[in-house]
Design a protein around this motif. Sequence first.
Motif, PDB file in Angstrom:
ATOM      1  N   UNK A 155       0.824  -1.213   0.000  1.00 25.34           N
ATOM      2  CA  UNK A 155       0.000   0.000   0.000  1.00 25.34           C
ATOM      3  C   UNK A 155       0.856   1.261   0.000  1.00 25.34           C
ATOM      4  N   UNK A 156       2.034   1.192   0.621  1.00 22.97           N
ATOM      5  CA  UNK A 156       2.893   2.376   0.761  1.00 22.97           C
ATOM      6  C   UNK A 156       4.339   2.028   0.394  1.00 22.97           C
ATOM      7  N   UNK A 157       4.607   1.785  -0.890  1.00 26.63           N
ATOM      8  CA  UNK A 157       5.972   1.404  -1.288  1.00 26.63           C
ATOM      9  C   UNK A 157       6.996   2.513  -1.067  1.00 26.63           C
ATOM     10  N   UNK A 158       6.526   3.754  -0.935  1.00 27.64           N
ATOM     11  CA  UNK A 158       7.437   4.888  -0.762  1.00 27.64           C
ATOM     12  C   UNK A 158       7.496   5.385   0.680  1.00 27.64           C
ATOM     13  N   UNK A 159       6.890   4.651   1.615  1.00 27.23           N
ATOM     14  CA  UNK A 159       6.864   5.085   3.010  1.00 27.23           C
ATOM     15  C   UNK A 159       7.347   3.947   3.913  1.00 27.23           C
ATOM     16  N   UNK A 160       8.626   3.839   4.135  1.00 19.59           N
ATOM     17  CA  UNK A 160       9.126   2.776   5.019  1.00 19.59           C
ATOM     18  C   UNK A 160       8.758   3.049   6.471  1.00 19.59           C
ATOM     19  N   UNK A 161       8.669   1.985   7.249  1.00 21.33           N
ATOM     20  CA  UNK A 161       8.446   2.130   8.680  1.00 21.33           C
ATOM     21  C   UNK A 161       9.656   2.789   9.334  1.00 21.33           C
ATOM     22  N   UNK A 162       9.392   3.651  10.302  1.00 17.85           N
ATOM     23  CA  UNK A 162      10.450   4.229  11.107  1.00 17.85           C
ATOM     24  C   UNK A 162      10.209   3.864  12.567  1.00 17.85           C
ATOM     25  N   UNK A 163      11.268   3.713  13.337  1.00 15.73           N
ATOM     26  CA  UNK A 163      11.111   3.375  14.749  1.00 15.73           C
ATOM     27  C   UNK A 163      10.590   4.589  15.518  1.00 15.73           C
ATOM     28  N   UNK A 164       9.618   4.339  16.399  1.00  9.71           N
ATOM     29  CA  UNK A 164       9.083   5.392  17.254  1.00  9.71           C
ATOM     30  C   UNK A 164       9.916   5.460  18.530  1.00  9.71           C
ATOM     31  N   UNK A 165      10.632   6.534  18.706  1.00  9.67           N
ATOM     32  CA  UNK A 165      11.484   6.688  19.874  1.00  9.67           C
ATOM     33  C   UNK A 165      10.664   7.156  21.074  1.00  9.67           C
ATOM     34  N   UNK A 166      11.277   7.124  22.244  1.00 15.11           N
ATOM     35  CA  UNK A 166      10.547   7.414  23.481  1.00 15.11           C
ATOM     36  C   UNK A 166       9.982   8.822  23.551  1.00 15.11           C
ATOM     37  N   UNK A 167      10.530   9.730  22.737  1.00 13.38           N
ATOM     38  CA  UNK A 167      10.036  11.101  22.780  1.00 13.38           C
ATOM     39  C   UNK A 167       8.952  11.369  21.741  1.00 13.38           C
ATOM     40  N   UNK A 168       8.524  10.330  21.009  1.00 15.19           N
ATOM     41  CA  UNK A 168       7.468  10.575  20.022  1.00 15.19           C
ATOM     42  C   UNK A 168       6.188  11.001  20.733  1.00 15.19           C
ATOM     43  N   UNK A 169       5.468  11.929  20.132  1.00 13.20           N
ATOM     44  CA  UNK A 169       4.298  12.525  20.779  1.00 13.20           C
ATOM     45  C   UNK A 169       3.212  11.509  21.103  1.00 13.20           C
ATOM     46  N   UNK A 170       3.097  10.426  20.316  1.00 14.27           N
ATOM     47  CA  UNK A 170       2.035   9.459  20.587  1.00 14.27           C
ATOM     48  C   UNK A 170       2.230   8.788  21.940  1.00 14.27           C
ATOM     49  N   UNK A 171       3.458   8.664  22.389  1.00 16.18           N
ATOM     50  CA  UNK A 171       3.737   8.046  23.686  1.00 16.18           C
ATOM     51  C   UNK A 171       3.477   8.998  24.848  1.00 16.18           C
TER      52      UNK A 171
END
Length: 248
Positions: A155-171
Amino acid sequence: MNRLKSIAPVAIIAAALGYALLANAQGFRRGFRIEQNDPPATELVVARWHFGTNGLIGHMGWSHNYPSSDQNLNQFIKDATGIDIEVASFRIVELGSPEVFDYPFAYVSEPGEMELTEQEVINLREFVNRGGFVLMDDFDGIVQLETMRSQVARAFPDRPFMQLLNDHRVLHSHFDLDDLSRMSPYVPGGRIVYYGIMNDRGDLAIAAGHNNDLANFWDWYDEPQMPLEPAADAFRLGVNFAVWAFTH
């Protein structure tokens, strides 16, 4: 977000224990038939996606911990926030159907078993492009990680997964979670790592928790083998994702 109110997570879990015992008495726990739910007309209804699978988990991974984990998480969201949600605010939704666009927060169990149809790939891409949020849960090991990555990449060949670090806003969207390691001893695999894909606005649109199984914590928190503090972290994280989906 002044409509959201913070409540101590452990206290919420203790209060919800009575609900879990009632659900158990009514036969809503494990060992039941998979039945569709008709949710109330609340602001937030969580969609549990039914998707095409490769059969490595018996074609049933999508339904693991249903519906008690869905019910318990919704109770926690209701008690911890000002979001309009009820215990029964969940529904099984076919990823390949137009109904997928009716529910902007989607939960995916066992994405390591995904083998999406072409229509499911189209709907996944369109769902994210329209502003939907997907939480992928309950997969571990390299094989399941690569299966999940490869299917989402269709679905997203141009959007690789990136690791969410501890400071990401979702956390930190509602509860502050700087360390997810308290859950690690109670799930298979190695270190818990969350990966994400962003939408066109740069907001997190897909969150995938490798080596974690939030639904087990949500489902079994009231059982003796599940310590309360790791379960509290799992509920906190679930609330953070719900708040993120509701506000982004």
